[in-house]
Design a protein around this motif. Structure first.
Motif, PDB file in Angstrom:
ATOM      1  N   GLY A  43      42.034 -82.291 -37.389  1.00  0.00           N
ATOM      2  CA  GLY A  43      42.671 -83.603 -37.232  1.00  0.00           C
ATOM      3  C   GLY A  43      42.726 -84.347 -38.554  1.00  0.00           C
ATOM      4  O   GLY A  43      41.707 -84.469 -39.232  1.00  0.00           O
ATOM      5  N   LYS A  44      43.929 -84.832 -38.899  1.00  0.00           N
ATOM      6  CA  LYS A  44      44.069 -85.536 -40.178  1.00  0.00           C
ATOM      7  C   LYS A  44      44.192 -87.049 -39.959  1.00  0.00           C
ATOM      8  O   LYS A  44      43.580 -87.830 -40.685  1.00  0.00           O
ATOM      9  N   SER A  45      44.992 -87.462 -38.951  1.00  0.00           N
ATOM     10  CA  SER A  45      45.151 -88.897 -38.687  1.00  0.00           C
ATOM     11  C   SER A  45      43.924 -89.391 -37.923  1.00  0.00           C
ATOM     12  O   SER A  45      43.101 -88.590 -37.456  1.00  0.00           O
ATOM     13  N   LYS A  46      43.826 -90.725 -37.746  1.00  0.00           N
ATOM     14  CA  LYS A  46      42.686 -91.298 -37.021  1.00  0.00           C
ATOM     15  C   LYS A  46      42.663 -90.765 -35.587  1.00  0.00           C
ATOM     16  O   LYS A  46      41.624 -90.330 -35.080  1.00  0.00           O
ATOM     17  N   ILE A  47      43.838 -90.746 -34.945  1.00  0.00           N
ATOM     18  CA  ILE A  47      43.910 -90.283 -33.546  1.00  0.00           C
ATOM     19  C   ILE A  47      43.653 -88.771 -33.465  1.00  0.00           C
ATOM     20  O   ILE A  47      42.985 -88.280 -32.565  1.00  0.00           O
ATOM     21  N   GLY A  48      44.180 -88.046 -34.483  1.00  0.00           N
ATOM     22  CA  GLY A  48      43.946 -86.591 -34.530  1.00  0.00           C
ATOM     23  C   GLY A  48      42.458 -86.266 -34.617  1.00  0.00           C
ATOM     24  O   GLY A  48      41.959 -85.362 -33.956  1.00  0.00           O
ATOM     25  N   LYS A  49      41.754 -87.048 -35.418  1.00  0.00           N
ATOM     26  CA  LYS A  49      40.304 -86.828 -35.574  1.00  0.00           C
ATOM     27  C   LYS A  49      39.566 -87.141 -34.273  1.00  0.00           C
ATOM     28  O   LYS A  49      38.615 -86.460 -33.892  1.00  0.00           O
TER      29      LYS A  49
END
Ligand SMILES: C[S@@+](CC[C@H](N)C(=O)[O-])C[C@H]1O[C@@H](n2cnc3c(N)ncnc32)[C@H](O)[C@@H]1O
Length: 282
Positions: A43-49
């Protein structure tokens, strides 16, 4: 239900739903499971993480008892993914931070070795080899010293640095399972058995107990989860920091395998975790 359990149940439910909705992402996370903890997640974005965190939480807790996914992911990480920097740091802190709190435990092991016919000292998960080299310089001189680690790259470096020690790149579980030579001290330091599932750990203890009955198991500073009640909670749990390594009840599992505890101490490790040191004989 207390609030911690409620929070865990909600995370499990959300994680389960995400695995069903996002099978491709789940597979990617499975394939690189250990990396998020080391700052290299999918995950790269905040939501992805956040999604990755929930899927990992679900995968880890649903696999805890079987342990195959967790064990494989930890092994893959240590065998392939770790950068040299981790071992450079462990080497740099050895004399000032790692060694001083180990001194009383090494003294206890040395006293025990003197009363036995120990021939070999084998470190499982030897990493940078610094402890093994220190023991070679301070313990009984007749011993043969062997270091085992999953990392081929690190073992090659160790061979150049410490030419009088035999370093083998292998899975210690397989190597010990095929070995029948008795009178060996098996040691670990700084968290190694935490990467073995409970089933593998118990199989290893049983193997040593039956095939190498004059051997000693000496585990220095294995991490334990802060809430693991070692008096009552015999089964293994997961550590809480997000690495999802195992918090094993070493005293109870060693006794269950037929060992007698000779030395046991719990400390707060300089790195901040609850650490158990235990020496056991058959
Ligand atoms: C947290 S590091 C500790 C390294 C070293 N003992 C120290 O204190 O710096 C864990 C080490 O255990 C090794 N390891 C984990 N599982 C292993 C296995 N099944 N067989 C051999 N080595 C293993 C890893 O490659 C890694 O070097």
């Amino acid at each position: 239900m207390d609030s911690r359990r409620l929070k865990a149940s909600i995370k499990m439910m959300l994680g389960l739903i995400l695995t069903k909705l996002m099978p491709a992402t789940t597979q990617k996370i499975k394939d690189s499971f250990a990396l998020q903890y080391w700052g290299k997640g999918v995950g790269k974005s905040k939501i992805g993480k956040r999604i990755e965190t929930l899927i990992r939480f679900y995968l880890a807790h649903s696999n805890k008892n079987k342990g195959d996914i967790l064990e494989k992911s930890h092994k893959d990480f240590w065998r392939n993914e770790i950068d040299a920097e981790w071992y450079q740091k462990s080497e740099a802190r050895f004399h000032d931070a790692t060694l001083p709190p180990l001194a009383p435990h090494i003294a206890a092991l040395n006293r025990l070795i003197k009363d036995t016919k120990t021939r070999t000292l084998c470190e499982i998960g030897t990493g940078d080899g610094m402890l093994l080299s220190h023991l070679k310089n301070t313990l009984a001189s007749h011993l043969t010293f062997i270091g085992l680690d999953l990392s081929e790259q690190r073992m090659a470096l160790n061979r150049n640095q410490f030419s009088d020690i035999n370093f083998l790149a292998c899975d210690a579980f397989d190597w010990i399972s095929q070995r029948s030579e008795d009178h060996t001290v098996y040691i670990t330091n700084g968290g190694v058995m935490e990467y073995f599932s409970q089933a593998s750990l118990e199989a290893l203890f049983k193997q040593i107990r039956t095939e190498q009955p004059h051997s000693i198991i000496s585990l220095f500073h294995e991490p334990i989860a802060p809430d693991h009640d070692l008096n009552h909670d015999v089964e293994s749990r997961l550590t809480l920091g997000g690495e999802f390594s195992y918090s094993h009840n070493y005293p109870k599992l060693l006794e269950r395998a037929g060992f007698t505890i000779q030395h046991l101490e719990e400390e707060s490790h300089p790195a901040g975790y609850r650490a158990l040191t235990i020496i056991a004989t058959v």
